[in-house]
Design a protein around this motif. Structure first.
Motif, PDB file in Angstrom:
ATOM      1  N   ALA A   1       0.844  -1.181   0.000  1.00  0.00           N
ATOM      2  CA  ALA A   1       0.000   0.000   0.000  1.00  0.00           C
ATOM      3  C   ALA A   1       0.886   1.239   0.000  1.00  0.00           C
ATOM      4  O   ALA A   1       1.748   1.392   0.848  1.00  0.00           O
ATOM      5  CB  ALA A   1      -0.893  -0.010   1.224  1.00  0.00           C
ATOM      6  N   SER A   3       1.774   5.310   0.212  1.00  0.00           N
ATOM      7  CA  SER A   3       1.382   6.413   1.075  1.00  0.00           C
ATOM      8  C   SER A   3       0.937   7.600   0.222  1.00  0.00           C
ATOM      9  O   SER A   3       1.514   7.872  -0.818  1.00  0.00           O
ATOM     10  CB  SER A   3       2.563   6.804   1.953  1.00  0.00           C
ATOM     11  N   SER A   6      -4.541  12.869   1.847  1.00  0.00           N
ATOM     12  CA  SER A   6      -5.938  13.160   1.547  1.00  0.00           C
ATOM     13  C   SER A   6      -6.506  13.983   2.695  1.00  0.00           C
ATOM     14  O   SER A   6      -5.904  14.084   3.762  1.00  0.00           O
ATOM     15  CB  SER A   6      -6.739  11.874   1.340  1.00  0.00           C
ATOM     16  N   SER A  17      -1.639   9.415   4.920  1.00  0.00           N
ATOM     17  CA  SER A  17      -2.524   8.287   5.188  1.00  0.00           C
ATOM     18  C   SER A  17      -1.708   7.014   5.358  1.00  0.00           C
ATOM     19  O   SER A  17      -0.601   6.900   4.845  1.00  0.00           O
ATOM     20  CB  SER A  17      -3.490   8.100   4.029  1.00  0.00           C
ATOM     21  N   SER A  20      -3.874   1.905   3.667  1.00  0.00           N
ATOM     22  CA  SER A  20      -4.790   2.150   2.556  1.00  0.00           C
ATOM     23  C   SER A  20      -5.208   0.841   1.900  1.00  0.00           C
ATOM     24  O   SER A  20      -4.426  -0.103   1.795  1.00  0.00           O
ATOM     25  CB  SER A  20      -4.148   3.080   1.531  1.00  0.00           C
ATOM     26  N   LYS A  21      -6.476   0.790   1.484  1.00  0.00           N
ATOM     27  CA  LYS A  21      -7.050  -0.396   0.868  1.00  0.00           C
ATOM     28  C   LYS A  21      -8.149   0.051  -0.085  1.00  0.00           C
ATOM     29  O   LYS A  21      -8.929   0.939   0.241  1.00  0.00           O
ATOM     30  CB  LYS A  21      -7.631  -1.293   1.958  1.00  0.00           C
ATOM     31  N   THR A  22      -8.216  -0.556  -1.268  1.00  0.00           N
ATOM     32  CA  THR A  22      -9.264  -0.223  -2.230  1.00  0.00           C
ATOM     33  C   THR A  22     -10.539  -0.971  -1.863  1.00  0.00           C
ATOM     34  O   THR A  22     -10.507  -2.171  -1.608  1.00  0.00           O
ATOM     35  CB  THR A  22      -8.832  -0.598  -3.655  1.00  0.00           C
ATOM     36  N   ILE A  32     -10.649   4.574  -1.927  1.00  0.00           N
ATOM     37  CA  ILE A  32      -9.516   4.120  -1.129  1.00  0.00           C
ATOM     38  C   ILE A  32      -9.844   4.421   0.322  1.00  0.00           C
ATOM     39  O   ILE A  32     -10.100   5.569   0.680  1.00  0.00           O
ATOM     40  CB  ILE A  32      -8.218   4.840  -1.537  1.00  0.00           C
ATOM     41  N   ARG A  33      -9.875   3.380   1.140  1.00  0.00           N
ATOM     42  CA  ARG A  33     -10.097   3.557   2.573  1.00  0.00           C
ATOM     43  C   ARG A  33      -8.740   3.568   3.251  1.00  0.00           C
ATOM     44  O   ARG A  33      -7.898   2.717   2.984  1.00  0.00           O
ATOM     45  CB  ARG A  33     -10.948   2.420   3.126  1.00  0.00           C
ATOM     46  N   SER A  34      -8.515   4.536   4.113  1.00  0.00           N
ATOM     47  CA  SER A  34      -7.242   4.638   4.821  1.00  0.00           C
ATOM     48  C   SER A  34      -7.483   5.265   6.185  1.00  0.00           C
ATOM     49  O   SER A  34      -8.619   5.554   6.552  1.00  0.00           O
ATOM     50  CB  SER A  34      -6.256   5.474   4.008  1.00  0.00           C
ATOM     51  N   LYS A  42     -10.859   7.025  10.217  1.00  0.00           N
ATOM     52  CA  LYS A  42     -10.982   6.459   8.877  1.00  0.00           C
ATOM     53  C   LYS A  42     -11.235   7.564   7.865  1.00  0.00           C
ATOM     54  O   LYS A  42     -12.021   8.472   8.119  1.00  0.00           O
ATOM     55  CB  LYS A  42     -12.163   5.496   8.816  1.00  0.00           C
ATOM     56  N   ARG A  45     -11.376   8.158   0.025  1.00  0.00           N
ATOM     57  CA  ARG A  45     -11.087   8.987  -1.140  1.00  0.00           C
ATOM     58  C   ARG A  45     -11.696   8.297  -2.351  1.00  0.00           C
ATOM     59  O   ARG A  45     -11.283   7.193  -2.719  1.00  0.00           O
ATOM     60  CB  ARG A  45      -9.579   9.131  -1.304  1.00  0.00           C
TER      61      ARG A  45
END
Length: 51
Positions: A1, A3, A6, A17, A20-22, A32-34, A42, A45
């Motif tokens: 992941a 960096s 956001s 962030s 991060s994970k899609t 993208i959750r981060s 949380k 984006r």
């Protein structure tokens, strides 16, 4: 992941962030959750539409 920065709603500024994970929402919208590096809240984006 990788960096990236956001906007953090709690810090009210752009912050780095981590974790991060899609993810895909129920309406097929991808994001993208981060987590914020400062306050660990949380962040999401939106990156586009899945289909």
């Amino acid at each position: 992941a990788r960096s990236f920065s956001s906007y953090c709603v709690r810090c009210r500024r752009k912050t780095p962030s981590f974790n991060s994970k899609t993810v895909t929402f129920r309406n097929k919208r991808r994001a993208i959750r981060s987590h914020c590096a400062y306050c660990q809240v949380k962040k999401f984006r939106i990156i586009g539409h899945g289909g």
